[in-house]
Structure formats: C-alpha cells, structure tokens
Design a protein around this motif. Structure first.
Motif, PDB file in Angstrom:
ATOM      1  N   ALA A   1      -0.356  16.064  19.760  1.00 25.64           N
ATOM      2  CA  ALA A   1       0.904  15.331  19.601  1.00 25.64           C
ATOM      3  C   ALA A   1       1.661  15.865  18.377  1.00 25.64           C
ATOM      4  N   GLU A   2       2.840  15.301  18.150  1.00 19.91           N
ATOM      5  CA  GLU A   2       3.659  15.726  17.012  1.00 19.91           C
ATOM      6  C   GLU A   2       2.905  15.538  15.692  1.00 19.91           C
TER       7      GLU A   2
ATOM      8  N   THR B   1      -4.798  11.068  17.273  1.00 21.57           N
ATOM      9  CA  THR B   1      -4.867  11.594  18.647  1.00 21.57           C
ATOM     10  C   THR B   1      -6.128  12.399  18.929  1.00 21.57           C
TER      11      THR B   1
END
Ligand SMILES: N[C@@H](CCC(=O)N[C@@H](CS)C(=O)NCC(=O)O)C(=O)O
Length: 224
Positions: A127-128, A112
């Motif tokens: 993001a996660e 990401t």
C-alpha cells in the motif's frame, strides 16, 4: 536472578519476538510463559502479569518490566558481558537510534504487512507508504553494516539488540516476498540462521491458532 518472559503467539507477536530472540540468542536463561491471542490479538490472561495488558513482559524476580525496548535495555544492563549493545559509543548511539526508529515508526509497513511467519503472501501488502518504509529499512541496514558491521554478519558485526529489533521485519520480508538487493538478502539469511531466530520461527510454524485481526489476506478455511 529469576527471569520469566511473558509472550504472545510466536506466529504473530512481533513485539514478543524481539525480547525472546534477544534473551535466547544471547544465552540468557529464562522461563517462557506463553499466552495465546484471542480474535482481537489480546493475550488471554495478560492482566496477571502486565499493567499495560500487553505482551511482552519480563518478570525480574517477579517484578514486571514491560515494553520490548525497556526489556531489551534491562537485559543489556543486567548482562553487560553479553555485549547486547555495541561497545563503541558512536555505534551504540546508532544502534539505539535505529531501535527507537523501529519502535516508533514504520506504521505503513506494520499496517499492511503484519507479522505472520507461517504464511506466504508474496506481493501482498504494498500500500501507499510501504515502499518508503522498506527503502528506509534497507538504508538503515546498509549504513550499519558499512560503518560498523565488518567483524561479522550482523548489523554491528556481532549480535546485538538491533538485530533482535529488526528480526520481525526479516520475517515480514520473507512472508510478503519483498524483492531485496543482494546485501539485504544476505542479512536476511544471516538473521534466519541465528539459532535463537530459527527456534522462534520453527515454533511459530507449528502454531495453528488463527487470529483474524492479523490475517488480512486469508480466511480461516484457507489459512495456510
Ligand atoms: N510497545 C509495546 C507494544 C506491545 C504490543 O502492542 N503487544 C501486542 C502484541 S504483539 C499486544 O499485547 N496487544 C494486545 C492489545 O493491544 O490489547 C512493546 O514494545 O512491547
């Protein structure tokens, strides 16, 4: 000995950056062969140099060495006086471990927050799993600096493969405006001030190719 380093776009190719920065910062003479990415991040013409069709590739008297870790190991072996790995055994083991960790890990952050030196996307890419990767990188830097960094501003004091390996992450932290504690900000600044890193980043900012696969947060028309 004749060295040629085949690389991709300086704005996007994080694997190329490691090898190029290592050689340049260490003062090892080499000829640069730059291949530009097509829209799928494939370096055009790379088949002529690399059995894996990926950059970077180091040609040592014409013989290819591929994969950034093999290139860094080869450079360290050919030029022992450059001290590209720390001399002390425990420090060298740690340096090798954190380079291997960078080589094979941090998938969330890579996915990401792709390297994009000329761009500014503060706040994007969270993001996660990304914060976990960032926290681990900061812990790596703290550990190296605390245990072996007292003689200089780099992870092991003087410049080594480990700094070349973490230089692309430094640029990602800048591009995505990742909030950092003071010690990490100091390391980021020190890395950016290395002439080899500064030269790569300056050239990256001049590049105009837009590779959609590496640009999740921009369109062609709004690329800057
Ligand atoms: N593990 C390799 C990865 C090299 C790599 O994936 N390079 C990218 C550019 S940064 C590439 O050539 N991609 C083209 C493709 O996958 O077809 C290394 O460390 O050199």
């Amino acid at each position: 000995m004749n060295l040629k380093l085949v690389i991709g776009n300086k704005n996007y190719s994080s694997w190329s950056m490691r090898a190029w920065v290592l050689l340049r910062q260490a003062g090892i003479p080499f000829e640069e062969i730059q291949l530009k990415f097509d829209d799928d991040s494939r370096a055009k013409g790379v088949e002529a140099y690399s059995p894996t069709k990926r950059v970077p590739v180091l040609l040592v008297d014409g013989a290819p060495v591929w994969d950034s870790l093999a290139i860094c190991e080869t450079a360290a072996e050919i030029f022992p006086a450059k001290r590209l790995w720390p001399a002390e055994q425990r420090a060298r083991a740690l340096a090798r471990s954190i380079c291997a960790e960078m080589h094979s890990g941090f998938h969330a952050l890579r996915a990401t927050m792709p390297m994009n030196i000329r761009a500014a996307h503060p706040g994007k890419g969270m993001a996660e799993g990304v914060q976990g990767d960032i926290d681990r990188i900061l812990a790596v830097w703290d550990d190296c600096r605390a245990r072996f960094g007292s003689t200089g501003a780099m992870l092991f004091g003087h410049f080594t493969v480990a700094d070349a390996y973490y230089a692309p992450v430094v640029t990602r932290f800048i591009t995505y405006g990742v909030p950092l504690p003071a010690a990490a900000r100091e390391y980021v600044e020190a890395v950016c001030e290395l002439p080899g890193v500064a030269a790569w980043m300056s050239a990256a900012r001049q590049e105009t190719e837009f590779v959609a696969a590496d640009e999740p947060y921009a369109t062609v028309s709004g690329k800057r």
